[in-house]
Design a protein around this motif. Sequence first.
Motif, PDB file in Angstrom:
ATOM      1  N   GLN A   1     -63.950   2.685 -11.669  1.00 48.56           N
ATOM      2  CA  GLN A   1     -63.926   1.246 -11.405  1.00 48.56           C
ATOM      3  C   GLN A   1     -64.578   0.475 -12.547  1.00 48.56           C
ATOM      4  OE1 GLN A   1     -65.347   0.307  -7.376  1.00 48.56           O
ATOM      5  NE2 GLN A   1     -64.775   2.408  -6.831  1.00 48.56           N
ATOM      6  N   SER A   2     -65.673   1.007 -13.084  1.00 51.93           N
ATOM      7  CA  SER A   2     -66.352   0.363 -14.214  1.00 51.93           C
ATOM      8  C   SER A   2     -65.425   0.264 -15.415  1.00 51.93           C
ATOM      9  CB  SER A   2     -67.605   1.152 -14.604  1.00 51.93           C
ATOM     10  OG  SER A   2     -68.518   1.184 -13.543  1.00 51.93           O
ATOM     11  N   LEU A   3     -64.688   1.332 -15.675  1.00 51.97           N
ATOM     12  CA  LEU A   3     -63.765   1.334 -16.815  1.00 51.97           C
ATOM     13  C   LEU A   3     -62.653   0.304 -16.624  1.00 51.97           C
ATOM     14  CD1 LEU A   3     -63.554   5.168 -17.448  1.00 51.97           C
ATOM     15  CD2 LEU A   3     -64.754   3.461 -18.839  1.00 51.97           C
ATOM     16  N   LEU A   4     -62.167   0.181 -15.399  1.00 54.95           N
ATOM     17  CA  LEU A   4     -61.113  -0.808 -15.132  1.00 54.95           C
ATOM     18  C   LEU A   4     -61.639  -2.227 -15.328  1.00 54.95           C
ATOM     19  CD1 LEU A   4     -59.472   0.851 -12.011  1.00 54.95           C
ATOM     20  CD2 LEU A   4     -58.545   0.754 -14.339  1.00 54.95           C
ATOM     21  N   VAL A   5     -62.850  -2.498 -14.869  1.00 55.13           N
ATOM     22  CA  VAL A   5     -63.454  -3.826 -15.047  1.00 55.13           C
ATOM     23  C   VAL A   5     -63.670  -4.090 -16.540  1.00 55.13           C
ATOM     24  CG1 VAL A   5     -65.540  -5.206 -14.640  1.00 55.13           C
ATOM     25  CG2 VAL A   5     -64.508  -3.917 -12.762  1.00 55.13           C
ATOM     26  N   LEU A   6     -64.183  -3.102 -17.254  1.00 51.82           N
ATOM     27  CA  LEU A   6     -64.433  -3.272 -18.683  1.00 51.82           C
ATOM     28  C   LEU A   6     -63.145  -3.482 -19.470  1.00 51.82           C
ATOM     29  CD1 LEU A   6     -67.286  -0.691 -19.190  1.00 51.82           C
ATOM     30  CD2 LEU A   6     -67.428  -3.159 -19.563  1.00 51.82           C
ATOM     31  N   ALA A   7     -62.065  -2.860 -19.030  1.00 49.51           N
ATOM     32  CA  ALA A   7     -60.783  -3.034 -19.714  1.00 49.51           C
ATOM     33  C   ALA A   7     -60.309  -4.485 -19.629  1.00 49.51           C
ATOM     34  CB  ALA A   7     -59.739  -2.092 -19.112  1.00 49.51           C
ATOM     35  N   ASP A   8     -60.673  -5.168 -18.552  1.00 53.45           N
ATOM     36  CA  ASP A   8     -60.283  -6.571 -18.372  1.00 53.45           C
ATOM     37  C   ASP A   8     -61.335  -7.556 -18.877  1.00 53.45           C
ATOM     38  OD1 ASP A   8     -57.809  -6.075 -17.232  1.00 53.45           O
ATOM     39  OD2 ASP A   8     -58.582  -6.066 -15.183  1.00 53.45           O
ATOM     40  N   PHE A   9     -62.512  -7.057 -19.213  1.00 56.10           N
ATOM     41  CA  PHE A   9     -63.620  -7.929 -19.611  1.00 56.10           C
ATOM     42  C   PHE A   9     -63.431  -8.379 -21.047  1.00 56.10           C
ATOM     43  CE2 PHE A   9     -67.957  -9.275 -20.374  1.00 56.10           C
ATOM     44  CZ  PHE A   9     -68.346  -9.763 -19.143  1.00 56.10           C
ATOM     45  N   ASP A  10     -63.662  -9.635 -21.295  1.00 56.61           N
ATOM     46  CA  ASP A  10     -63.550 -10.180 -22.645  1.00 56.61           C
ATOM     47  C   ASP A  10     -64.913 -10.105 -23.320  1.00 56.61           C
ATOM     48  OD1 ASP A  10     -62.464 -11.412 -24.877  1.00 56.61           O
ATOM     49  OD2 ASP A  10     -62.826 -13.434 -24.100  1.00 56.61           O
ATOM     50  N   GLY A  11     -65.090  -9.162 -24.215  1.00 58.92           N
ATOM     51  CA  GLY A  11     -66.356  -8.999 -24.920  1.00 58.92           C
ATOM     52  C   GLY A  11     -67.189  -7.867 -24.367  1.00 58.92           C
ATOM     53  N   ILE A  12     -68.496  -8.002 -24.536  1.00 58.13           N
ATOM     54  CA  ILE A  12     -69.447  -6.980 -24.113  1.00 58.13           C
ATOM     55  C   ILE A  12     -69.968  -7.361 -22.731  1.00 58.13           C
ATOM     56  CG2 ILE A  12     -71.656  -5.909 -24.633  1.00 58.13           C
ATOM     57  CD1 ILE A  12     -71.061  -6.461 -27.603  1.00 58.13           C
TER      58      ILE A  12
ATOM     59  N   GLU B   1     -77.398  -2.609 -27.490  1.00 56.87           N
ATOM     60  CA  GLU B   1     -78.702  -2.930 -26.895  1.00 56.87           C
ATOM     61  C   GLU B   1     -79.121  -4.336 -27.271  1.00 56.87           C
ATOM     62  OE1 GLU B   1     -81.696   0.038 -27.412  1.00 56.87           O
ATOM     63  OE2 GLU B   1     -80.267   1.663 -27.166  1.00 56.87           O
ATOM     64  N   GLY B   2     -80.095  -4.833 -26.550  1.00 55.46           N
ATOM     65  CA  GLY B   2     -80.660  -6.136 -26.880  1.00 55.46           C
ATOM     66  C   GLY B   2     -80.259  -7.217 -25.904  1.00 55.46           C
ATOM     67  N   ARG B   3     -80.708  -8.425 -26.222  1.00 55.53           N
ATOM     68  CA  ARG B   3     -80.505  -9.579 -25.348  1.00 55.53           C
ATOM     69  C   ARG B   3     -79.024  -9.835 -25.069  1.00 55.53           C
ATOM     70  NH1 ARG B   3     -80.392 -15.391 -25.989  1.00 55.53           N
ATOM     71  NH2 ARG B   3     -80.224 -15.050 -28.215  1.00 55.53           N
ATOM     72  N   ASP B   4     -78.186  -9.674 -26.059  1.00 58.38           N
ATOM     73  CA  ASP B   4     -76.747  -9.890 -25.894  1.00 58.38           C
ATOM     74  C   ASP B   4     -76.014  -8.568 -25.711  1.00 58.38           C
ATOM     75  OD1 ASP B   4     -77.004 -12.659 -26.213  1.00 58.38           O
ATOM     76  OD2 ASP B   4     -76.985 -12.459 -28.401  1.00 58.38           O
ATOM     77  N   GLY B   5     -76.731  -7.557 -25.241  1.00 58.25           N
ATOM     78  CA  GLY B   5     -76.165  -6.221 -25.132  1.00 58.25           C
ATOM     79  C   GLY B   5     -75.320  -6.018 -23.893  1.00 58.25           C
ATOM     80  N   GLY B   6     -74.758  -4.845 -23.844  1.00 59.84           N
ATOM     81  CA  GLY B   6     -73.919  -4.467 -22.716  1.00 59.84           C
ATOM     82  C   GLY B   6     -73.016  -3.318 -23.099  1.00 59.84           C
TER      83      GLY B   6
END
Length: 139
Positions: free
Chosen positions: A17-28, A62-67
Amino acid sequence: MSENRVSSTKWFGLALQSLLVLADFDGIAPSSALAEKLGAKSAFLRKVLSNLVKAGILSAKEGRDGGYFLAKNPDEIALVEVYEAMRTDPYAKGFLDVNKEECFAPGTQTALLHLVEEMESWILRGLSEKTVGDLLRDR
């Protein structure tokens, strides 16, 4: 296998499920955003995602803008890769465990063990034939 890997099929599902969400996510995607979308606890989701990073399926910043973000094209991520990244034991382990050795004759116990091994090979073969990209197209 690593002690940090998760053996539950529930967490294999969470990884998919995480991979499917990430595939649709724009950016990090921050883990908190993923956790909210999936209804999961952030700390545990990070453990799941960590296994996917170690397997080279995800990348992490990593970091504040990480993901997290996909390290590969969804069509290049075979479901068997996700399964292998998440498991410590065969899926069927425990399925046919016999608590008392006296319950079955040795030949029957051997037959049950062979069935468990065969079930695992069916799972691996089936998962090797599908990718995350296939799941995205099938929805």
